[in-house]
Design an enzyme around this catalytic site. Structure first.
Site, mmCIF file in Angstrom:
data_model
loop_
_atom_site.group_PDB
_atom_site.id
_atom_site.type_symbol
_atom_site.label_atom_id
_atom_site.label_comp_id
_atom_site.label_asym_id
_atom_site.label_seq_id
_atom_site.Cartn_x
_atom_site.Cartn_y
_atom_site.Cartn_z
ATOM 1 N N GLY A 203 47.247 38.765 43.505
ATOM 2 C CA GLY A 203 47.685 40.496 43.422
ATOM 3 C C GLY A 203 48.060 40.535 42.965
ATOM 4 O O GLY A 203 47.727 39.762 41.819
ATOM 5 N N SER B 247 50.813 41.677 39.738
ATOM 6 C CA SER B 247 51.911 41.016 39.075
ATOM 7 C C SER B 247 53.439 41.359 39.792
ATOM 8 O O SER B 247 53.132 42.453 40.244
ATOM 9 C CB SER B 247 52.574 41.054 38.084
ATOM 10 O OG SER B 247 53.695 40.790 37.669
ATOM 11 N N LYS C 275 53.051 37.046 45.424
ATOM 12 C CA LYS C 275 52.456 35.739 45.455
ATOM 13 C C LYS C 275 52.811 34.619 46.055
ATOM 14 O O LYS C 275 52.501 33.699 46.198
ATOM 15 C CB LYS C 275 51.256 35.921 45.146
ATOM 16 C CG LYS C 275 50.337 36.801 44.810
ATOM 17 C CD LYS C 275 49.146 36.482 43.604
ATOM 18 C CE LYS C 275 49.679 36.356 41.703
ATOM 19 N NZ LYS C 275 50.699 38.100 42.014
ATOM 20 N N SER D 157 44.056 36.495 39.123
ATOM 21 C CA SER D 157 42.800 37.018 39.740
ATOM 22 C C SER D 157 42.275 38.331 39.363
ATOM 23 O O SER D 157 41.685 38.686 39.892
ATOM 24 C CB SER D 157 42.911 35.920 40.944
ATOM 25 O OG SER D 157 43.567 34.399 41.147
#
Length: 201
Positions: free
Chosen positions: A34, A36, A40, A108
């Site tokens: 996800g 920044s 997460k 990612s």
């Protein structure tokens, strides 16, 4: 290329299956992807605490922590981002071979890299897409990274000057706009715990 001819992979008597039996659960890599500031790390932290208190053997691989050590020499170019995730994937694989539950929190941004991770880690890989609007991520940005990215101080910043390719079919979808933290944690636990339980325990 010739140097690689001298590399011989060794097999050892204690297998992943044996380590899983000793740990009391199967190995898994829960990969949080996800933007920044999407949440997460916060989500992974809460999931790990729940798993740990239930007796599962866990470890978190965090983007900033890895960048400070193992991957400190890498920048944020597309090429280095690919290498960053490749190395982390290999570390996660080693941890899964040790029978652990790995929680990895990395932006990612590219589908190809997430697909490569799935191919590397196989059925132990669970992709969790933490979907948070970029406006919310910017409001949460205590580091001021989005502001620096918009002013041009940071280049190749995901969501601003570099793309984030939305996961097409994540194993777990977290909608932070409509789900509370508790609901999100429970959804992840309800999905992975039946998968990592050993049938004979």
């Amino acid at each position: 290329m010739k140097e690689k001819l001298h590399i011989v992979e060794h097999s050892y008597k204690i297998t992943r299956s044996a380590r899983e039996q000793a740990n009391g659960h199967k190995a898994a890599c829960v990969w949080f992807t996800g933007l920044s500031g999407s949440g997460k790390s916060t989500l992974a932290n809460h999931v790990e605490q729940e798993l740990f208190h239930m007796g599962f053997k866990t470890f978190i691989l965090d983007g900033d922590n890895i960048r400070k050590g193992l991957n400190s020499g890498l920048r944020f170019t597309e090429e280095d981002r690919i290498e960053n995730l490749r190395r982390i994937g290999e570390v996660a694989k080693l941890m899964c071979d040790a029978g652990l539950i790995v929680l990895a929190t990395f932006i990612s941004p590219y589908e190809r890299d997430r697909r490569a991770l799935r191919n590397l880690l196989g059925p132990t890989f669970y992709e969790v897409f933490v979907d948070t609007p970029i406006e919310t991520c910017e409001r949460r940005d205590v580091k001021g990274l989005y502001q620096k990215a918009r002013s041009g101080e940071i280049s190749n910043f995901t969501g601003i000057s570099s793309p984030f390719e939305t996961p097409l079919s994540p194993d777990i979808y977290i909608d932070t706009t409509n789900q509370t933290l508790e609901q999100s944690v429970n959804l992840i636990l309800e999905t992975i715990i039946p998968e990592i339980k050993l049938a004979n325990l």
